[in-house]
Design an enzyme around this catalytic site. Structure first.
Site, PDB file in Angstrom:
ATOM      1  N   ARG A  56     -16.003  39.491 -14.075  1.00  0.00           N
ATOM      2  CA  ARG A  56     -17.372  39.807 -14.498  1.00  0.00           C
ATOM      3  C   ARG A  56     -17.910  38.665 -15.355  1.00  0.00           C
ATOM      4  NH1 ARG A  56     -16.823  39.781 -19.254  1.00  0.00           N
ATOM      5  NH2 ARG A  56     -19.072  39.948 -19.553  1.00  0.00           N
ATOM      6  N   GLY A  57     -19.221  38.741 -15.644  1.00  0.00           N
ATOM      7  CA  GLY A  57     -19.907  37.644 -16.307  1.00  0.00           C
ATOM      8  C   GLY A  57     -20.569  36.784 -15.242  1.00  0.00           C
ATOM      9  N   ALA A  58     -21.876  36.526 -15.376  1.00  0.00           N
ATOM     10  CA  ALA A  58     -22.636  35.881 -14.301  1.00  0.00           C
ATOM     11  C   ALA A  58     -22.008  34.577 -13.797  1.00  0.00           C
ATOM     12  CB  ALA A  58     -24.079  35.652 -14.755  1.00  0.00           C
TER      13      ALA A  58
ATOM     14  N   ARG B 268     -22.933  42.396  -5.864  1.00  0.00           N
ATOM     15  CA  ARG B 268     -23.642  42.654  -7.126  1.00  0.00           C
ATOM     16  C   ARG B 268     -24.996  41.939  -7.041  1.00  0.00           C
ATOM     17  NH1 ARG B 268     -20.780  42.687 -12.669  1.00  0.00           N
ATOM     18  NH2 ARG B 268     -22.476  44.188 -12.932  1.00  0.00           N
TER      19      ARG B 268
ATOM     20  N   GLN C 229     -17.625  46.131 -22.999  1.00  0.00           N
ATOM     21  CA  GLN C 229     -17.252  44.719 -22.883  1.00  0.00           C
ATOM     22  C   GLN C 229     -17.184  44.028 -24.238  1.00  0.00           C
ATOM     23  OE1 GLN C 229     -19.580  46.251 -20.974  1.00  0.00           O
ATOM     24  NE2 GLN C 229     -19.720  45.358 -18.930  1.00  0.00           N
TER      25      GLN C 229
ATOM     26  N   ASP D  72     -27.973  37.230 -17.322  1.00  0.00           N
ATOM     27  CA  ASP D  72     -27.522  37.274 -15.937  1.00  0.00           C
ATOM     28  C   ASP D  72     -28.551  36.677 -14.981  1.00  0.00           C
ATOM     29  OD1 ASP D  72     -24.899  39.184 -15.482  1.00  0.00           O
ATOM     30  OD2 ASP D  72     -25.945  39.596 -17.346  1.00  0.00           O
TER      31      ASP D  72
ATOM     32  N   ASN E 255     -30.421  40.949 -18.579  1.00  0.00           N
ATOM     33  CA  ASN E 255     -29.081  40.868 -19.180  1.00  0.00           C
ATOM     34  C   ASN E 255     -28.514  42.268 -19.340  1.00  0.00           C
ATOM     35  OD1 ASN E 255     -26.975  39.185 -20.310  1.00  0.00           O
ATOM     36  ND2 ASN E 255     -27.501  40.022 -22.311  1.00  0.00           N
ATOM     37  N   LYS E 256     -27.320  42.344 -19.870  1.00  0.00           N
ATOM     38  CA  LYS E 256     -26.609  43.608 -20.036  1.00  0.00           C
ATOM     39  C   LYS E 256     -27.503  44.674 -20.658  1.00  0.00           C
ATOM     40  CE  LYS E 256     -23.343  44.489 -18.957  1.00  0.00           C
ATOM     41  NZ  LYS E 256     -23.064  45.151 -17.648  1.00  0.00           N
TER      42      LYS E 256
END
Length: 349
Positions: free
Chosen positions: A44-46, A87, A194, A235, A245-246
């Site tokens: 995970r993480g762009a 995703r 996270q 992201d 973003n998140k």
């Protein structure tokens, strides 16, 4: 600690879903396993998602049994289309896959081995570049952190989210390595934690002290002047400065604006999307069990209605600066984002 690596037809990655209780590496030559890891947030993480997507296609090329260029090109493009659907929100995944698609089109008139080689090389270049960008963006953003600051960050934007080094958390780590001393506050980041699982793990590994708070404590912490800067990742960033973003990022931006606290966004230019409009963006909605349970433990009654968007959208008026590997972008974002993306090198604006 590199989140993902390549070694002669095998991909090795940290299973982020096991943190912080277990640091487990998975090595595979099966592209389906990488796709499943992206889908289930083991990767995970762009930036890491983008690299993982690229290495998935590299695996396809490396292990392909195709005997002619037409069949190999179809196999690769079919997989590119498949990985794009895993995703939908993070820009880096599409950036990486579009580059590989261009390679297919460029080398259609060559032989099988040439196309395989070029796909693998391009995927590895994408990984190397993302590492370089995260290092540079962390160095630039670290200049915004000063002694005695109290910096809040959200979700996870360290080495595990970016293959190596980090973005927002990378800036915090870099500032600490420079000898600056300041307070770090991290949100737990519901629903998948996270912040408390991965950011806390990375900060502990680096020996950087921090304070963990729940997401709904941020407003009170700001009111008590426990925070004077907010630094987050992204992201996807749109050409007018909207930051995807998140989930929870928009809330932090609103609270920061209310309390007069600067709100910084740290991301490589591979996260910037200059072609899409806000109405084009698909905000990923994930499964209800991520909200109704925590690490396998049920915390809500069965059969409750759940809405679980993974991201939100922060409007540009709430963003103080966007920091990239090419420099710092200040408002007006619509003009300055276009300028910074257009040039291979540009001074800090």
């Amino acid at each position: 600690m590199k989140a993902i690596t390549w070694n002669q037809g095998k991909v090795r990655f940290v299973d982020q879903s096991k943190l912080p209780l277990k640091l487990e590496y998975i090595e595979t030559e099966n592209p389906e396993e990488i796709v499943d890891a992206i889908r289930k947030l083991r990767i995970r993480g762009a930036p890491s998602i983008g690299v993982a997507g690229a290495l998935t296609i590299a695996l396809i090329a490396y292990h392909s049994k195709a005997e002619n260029i037409k069949n190999l090109a179809k196999e690769i493009t079919d997989w590119i289309d498949k990985v794009k659907k895993v995703r939908p929100t993070a820009k880096n995944l599409f950036y990486a896959l579009n580059r590989l698609e261009n390679i297919v089109n460029r080398y259609l008139s060559n032989n099988v081995n040439k196309l395989k080689s070029e796909i693998i090389n391009e995927a590895l270049n994408i990984m190397i570049e993302e590492c370089e960008y995260s290092k540079k963006v962390s160095e630039i953003a670290s200049q915004l952190i000063e002694d005695n600051d109290a910096v809040l960050t959200h979700c996870n934007t360290g080495p595990l989210a970016t293959v190596d080094y980090g973005t927002a958390l990378g800036a915090i780590m870099e500032a600490w390595r420079q000898g600056k001393r300041f307070k770090v506050i991290i949100t737990e980041t519901r629903p998948l934690l996270q912040g408390s699982r991965i950011t806390a793990f990375e900060l502990k590994t680096e020996g950087i002290p921090f304070t963990l708070i729940t997401d709904n404590m941020v407003g009170f912490a700001m009111q008590k002047r426990m925070i004077n800067k907010v630094i987050v990742g992204a992201d996807r960033i749109l050409r007018a400065g909207h930051v995807i973003n998140k989930i929870g990022t928009y809330t932090l931006a609103v609270l920061a604006h209310e309390h007069g606290i600067p709100f910084y966004v740290v991301a490589p230019t591979t996260t910037i999307d200059i072609s899409s409009n806000i109405e084009d963006i698909i905000i990923e909605e994930r499964e209800s069990n991520e909200v109704t349970s925590i690490m396998g433990y049920q915390i809500a009654p069965p059969d409750v209605n759940v809405w679980n968007p993974a991201f939100d959208i922060t409007p540009p008026r709430l963003v103080s600066m966007i920091i990239t590997e090419k420099g710092i972008i200040r408002p007006p974002f619509k003009r300055n984002i276009k300028n910074i993306v257009s040039y291979s090198k540009i001074p800090v604006l």
